[in-house]
Design an enzyme around this catalytic site. Structure first.
Site, PDB file in Angstrom:
ATOM      1  NE  ARG A  16       9.512   3.473  -1.537  1.00 55.04           N
ATOM      2  CZ  ARG A  16       9.467   2.338  -0.872  1.00 55.04           C
ATOM      3  NH1 ARG A  16      10.428   1.993  -0.035  1.00 55.04           N
ATOM      4  NH2 ARG A  16       8.463   1.520  -1.020  1.00 55.04           N
ATOM      5  CD  GLU A  71       2.364   1.457  -5.294  1.00 50.85           C
ATOM      6  OE1 GLU A  71       2.641   2.555  -4.789  1.00 50.85           O
ATOM      7  OE2 GLU A  71       3.216   0.639  -5.677  1.00 50.85           O
ATOM      8  NE  ARG A 101       3.884  -2.973 -10.357  1.00 56.20           N
ATOM      9  CZ  ARG A 101       4.633  -2.688  -9.314  1.00 56.20           C
ATOM     10  NH1 ARG A 101       4.787  -3.585  -8.348  1.00 56.20           N
ATOM     11  NH2 ARG A 101       5.235  -1.525  -9.197  1.00 56.20           N
ATOM     12  CG  ASP A 135       8.024   1.344  -8.885  1.00 53.69           C
ATOM     13  OD1 ASP A 135       8.134   2.513  -9.266  1.00 53.69           O
ATOM     14  OD2 ASP A 135       7.780   1.026  -7.716  1.00 53.69           O
ATOM     15  CD  GLU A 162       6.218   9.610 -11.632  1.00 56.22           C
ATOM     16  OE1 GLU A 162       5.065   9.946 -11.966  1.00 56.22           O
ATOM     17  OE2 GLU A 162       6.464   8.955 -10.604  1.00 56.22           O
ATOM     18  CD  GLU A 194      11.053   2.923  -4.538  1.00 58.21           C
ATOM     19  OE1 GLU A 194      10.676   3.918  -5.185  1.00 58.21           O
ATOM     20  OE2 GLU A 194      10.284   2.019  -4.184  1.00 58.21           O
ATOM     21  CD1 TRP A 248       3.822  -4.403  -4.869  1.00 52.67           C
ATOM     22  CD2 TRP A 248       2.980  -4.451  -2.800  1.00 52.67           C
ATOM     23  NE1 TRP A 248       3.026  -3.292  -4.724  1.00 52.67           N
ATOM     24  CE2 TRP A 248       2.494  -3.298  -3.463  1.00 52.67           C
ATOM     25  CE3 TRP A 248       2.588  -4.685  -1.485  1.00 52.67           C
ATOM     26  CZ2 TRP A 248       1.629  -2.380  -2.847  1.00 52.67           C
ATOM     27  CZ3 TRP A 248       1.737  -3.762  -0.875  1.00 52.67           C
ATOM     28  CH2 TRP A 248       1.263  -2.623  -1.549  1.00 52.67           C
TER      29      TRP A 248
HETATM   30  C1  GCV Z   1       4.882   7.155  -3.704  1.00 57.67           C
HETATM   31  C2  GCV Z   1       6.708   2.716  -5.809  1.00 57.67           C
HETATM   32  C3  GCV Z   1       7.299   3.168  -4.516  1.00 57.67           C
HETATM   33  C4  GCV Z   1       6.276   3.888  -3.669  1.00 57.67           C
HETATM   34  C5  GCV Z   1       5.689   5.041  -4.482  1.00 57.67           C
HETATM   35  C6  GCV Z   1       5.092   4.469  -5.755  1.00 57.67           C
HETATM   36  C7  GCV Z   1       4.544   5.536  -6.674  1.00 57.67           C
HETATM   37  O1  GCV Z   1       5.771   1.697  -5.589  1.00 57.67           O
HETATM   38  O2  GCV Z   1       7.826   2.079  -3.827  1.00 57.67           O
HETATM   39  O3  GCV Z   1       6.912   4.362  -2.515  1.00 57.67           O
HETATM   40  O4  GCV Z   1       4.747   5.759  -3.752  1.00 57.67           O
HETATM   41  O5  GCV Z   1       6.084   3.779  -6.465  1.00 57.67           O
HETATM   42  O6  GCV Z   1       5.248   5.914  -7.589  1.00 57.67           O
HETATM   43  O7  GCV Z   1       3.429   5.994  -6.461  1.00 57.67           O
END
Ligand code: GCV
Length: 707
Positions: A174, A298, A343, A372, A394, A400, A550
């Site tokens: 990202r 994930e 989710r 997200d 965070e 992104e 997703w």
């Molecule tokens: C680092 C989202 C992003 C992922 C990222 C994830 C996370 O899903 O698309 O690229 O992975 O967040 O924060 O862990």
């Protein structure tokens, strides 16, 4: 004749000042000369104690003053005295009220000492003095008076960190600003890359005191001796600037690099592996900050793989780094393949039951929203729900989901909106900011992290205006209650121009820019409508594949009956995860803010919005308003040409053109998709998309960056 021309040109080059292209590399630390009319007097810098941090503080002050108002001179009538009571007898004699400054704060006072006007920049620890120097320089950079100062400032949050999602091969997950700035291959032998120092300067100037160097989707390799040495070399560069390094830890490392058969946190051999690993790291990096962990999320390994809990995993690591003063930052961004529940509910469901069970040196790091990093999300329900745990914020600085580097979106209002949201957890005024700064529950280990937008591009962030997102993140981590508008103004002044004909319109443009993106991407509470996997461009039709959550259709749930995700008691009941007054309001169509409407409700296309428009008409209006908003930004920016150097002006203008085209694409594709369900005519004056829905669905972007 030609030779003569060349000779003349070369001669000219020898005497003409080399034109310094403004490519944005200097960030907000440009220190360009102040116009004489501003009336700043030259200064002398009093001798400074010989410590690494005070030396860089002095060097920065000298560099800044030299650029802004001329080199410091011993003859000047104005003295600047920097240091701590321990390092400077002169400061000790002043007996300044430094208690409230704590470990990292500072005081800046104008006094008369030995008959001379003196600016004292004092702190309890050297790093506070460094922060004070940056503040003092910023006053001149923003043309504020400096002749009668009485400033006291201390950070409200203890860990103010960047999370780099940088991979060991220098790709950045990202990331839209080129390769990773960490040149792992040349480290540790070559750590003299000036970029590392400039990175540290920029972070220190906004109070950032920690950097997680590697991606949360981590490789165990980063915890092997050669990579610890590389991280150690960076730690050595950053130390004088008050920045600690942290590493993302892959939970299965005991298997991958420890020769064990398990990573079960309850297995004594696993605990021993981590303890030994921590000891090894602290030998190389005595002030190592600690581990950041993405577990059971994930596809990443974690304690649940062994039937253990997040608390088991986090506490075992916390016990490894605890004796060294380290922390474990354990992410609450979890959602499982097996879990069919909404989710948005899973982070809360998995973590809330463990409130009070984490060690004191564990921080649970929670994304600002429950899905997200969307252009807009209601605040995450975990804020306010875990009063017996350290809860950190965070944010994502890299964009992104907001158009990558080429869309201008100042994220200050997004951060501020979340921080100012009232969780009502302990009655009115229980804002997210007060959870994050610890004042709500009296917690001392507080944290705010930003997923970095930094890369090896000359301008660091991939675009000039994305630098503002790095800047505002740092400023809000220092003070989560600060105003994103004021911060935008400081950034615009330091980065471009103090001319009010520039500052006023540009700050307005910045402040409206995120809402503009929301309008053309995901208005009225829609979310996660981007292209599959790379998240570039519109993809409201994204369906099928590995997992439902997703896909875009999972979130918008468009049908002939209407659109939106029902999170009320009739639906997933995510509203029940909020404190009662907040959840009740979200569930109530008369109370919920329309900006969150379709996040919480599934509504008919004919539902009446407050404007009197139907939901369908309102959606289309928002999309078109977003496109028009980018047009306004283009016009605003065009008018700033007299105040901005040609290079940066042209780049911003080019990017705005890309943004305008892409906003139109977002609008057209979204109208085509949702129109196929609403089957209603477009509101009067709205143009039909120029292409068929199949056309938009058929576009593909194999080399989209950041994947
Ligand atoms: C680092 C989202 C992003 C992922 C990222 C994830 C996370 O899903 O698309 O690229 O992975 O967040 O924060 O862990």
């Amino acid at each position: 004749m030609r030779l003569l021309t060349v000779i003349c040109l070369l001669a000219g080059l020898a005497v003409a000042p080399v034109a310094h292209a403004e490519d944005g590399h200097d960030l907000w630390l440009r220190y360009r000369p102040v116009e004489a009319s501003a009336g700043y007097a030259p200064a002398a810098i009093a001798p400074v104690a010989d410590t690494p941090t005070l030396k860089v503080a002095r060097a920065e002050l000298e560099r800044g003053l030299t650029g802004l108002i001329g080199a410091p001179s011993a003859q000047a009538n104005h003295i600047i005295l920097i240091g701590t009571p321990t390092s400077s007898p002169a400061i000790a004699r002043l007996a300044l009220p430094l208690k409230a400054a704590g470990d990292e704060g500072y005081l800046i006072r104008t006094l008369t000492l030995d008959g001379k006007a003196t600016t004292v920049i004092a702190a309890n620890r050297d790093v506070g003095a460094l922060y004070g120097v940056y503040r003092y320089l910023s006053l001149i950079q923003t043309r504020q008076p400096v002749d009668n100062l009485a400033i006291a400032s201390a950070p409200k949050v203890r860990l103010r960190m960047l999370n780099h999602w940088d991979n060991l091969d220098r790709s950045v997950e990202r990331g839209y600003a080129g390769q990773s700035i960490w040149d792992w291959w040349k480290l540790p032998a070559y750590s003299a890359d000036p970029r590392y120092v400039d990175y540290a300067r920029a972070n220190a100037s906004i109070g950032i005191n920690g950097a997680v160097l590697n991606n949360v989707n981590a490789k165990s390799l980063s915890l092997t001796a050669p990579y610890i040495a590389k991280a150690g070399a960076l730690a050595d560069v950053f130390r004088p600037y008050g920045i600690k390094v942290y590493l993302s830890a892959r939970f299965s490392s005991p298997i991958e690099i420890g020769g064990l058969k398990t990573a079960d946190p309850r297995d004594p051999a696993v605990a021993a592996f981590w303890k030994a690993k921590a000891d090894e790291i602290y030998k190389v990096i005595p002030d190592f900050g600690g581990f950041l962990v993405k577990a059971n999320s994930e596809g990443q390994p974690g304690p649940q793989d062994y039937g253990a809990t997040h608390a088991d995993g986090a506490n075992m690591l916390a016990d490894a780094v605890g004796p060294h003063g380290g922390v474990v930052i354990w992410r609450a961004f979890v959602y499982s393949h097996e879990q069919p529940d909404d989710r948005a509910k899973q982070g809360y469901s998995e973590f809330k039951p463990f409130d009070g069970q984490f060690r004191d040196n564990v921080v649970i790091q929670v994304k600002n929203g429950a899905i997200d990093f969307q252009p807009r999300e209601p605040f995450h329900p975990l804020f306010g729900a875990m009063p017996k745990s350290n809860l950190g914020m965070e944010f994502q600085i890299t964009k992104e989901y907001l158009g990558f580097a080429t869309h201008l979106a100042y994220l200050g209002p997004l951060y501020e909106e979340t921080l100012k949201a009232d969780t009502m957890a302990e009655g009115k005024g229980s804002t997210v900011a007060r959870v994050v700064d610890g004042s709500l529950d009296g917690r001392k280990l507080t944290a705010m992290a930003g997923v970095a937008n930094i890369g090896a591009d000359r301008n660091w962030s991939g675009s000039q205006f994305d630098q503002a997102n790095w800047y505002v993140f740092g400023r809000l981590a220092w003070d989560p209650e600060a105003s994103s508008r004021d911060i935008a103004a400081d950034w615009a002044r330091m980065t471009f121009s103090n001319d009010k004909r520039f500052v006023a319109p540009v700050v307005d443009m910045m402040m409206g820019s995120r809402e503009t993106v929301v309008d053309y991407m995901t208005p009225l509470g829609l979310h996660h409508q981007m292209g599959r996997s790379h998240h570039y461009g519109p993809g409201p039709w994204v369906a099928g594949g590995e997992r439902a959550d997703w896909t875009s259709v999972y979130y918008a749930k468009a049908g002939t009956d209407g659109v939106g995700f029902d999170r009320t008691a009739k639906g997933s009941n995510a509203v029940a995860q909020y404190a009662a007054p907040v959840g009740t309001c979200f569930a109530d169509l008369k109370c919920v803010d329309e900006k969150d409407l379709l996040w919480f409700h599934h509504l008919s296309w004919d539902y009446r919005l407050k404007s009197g428009q139907t939901l369908w008409d309102g959606l289309v209006t928002h999309y078109s308003r977003g496109v028009a908003g980018v047009g306004d930004m283009q016009r605003t920016w065009a008018a700033t040409a007299p105040y901005v150097d040609a290079e940066r002006h042209a780049q911003v203008a080019d990017f705005l053109k890309i943004q305008h085209d892409e906003a139109q694409w977002w609008r057209d594709a979204s109208v085509a998709w949702f129109g196929s369900f609403s089957k209603r005519p477009l509101p009067a004056g709205e143009k039909a998309p120029p292409h068929s829905l199949e056309y938009y669905e058929g576009l593909s972007f194999p080399f989209a960056p950041g994947n």
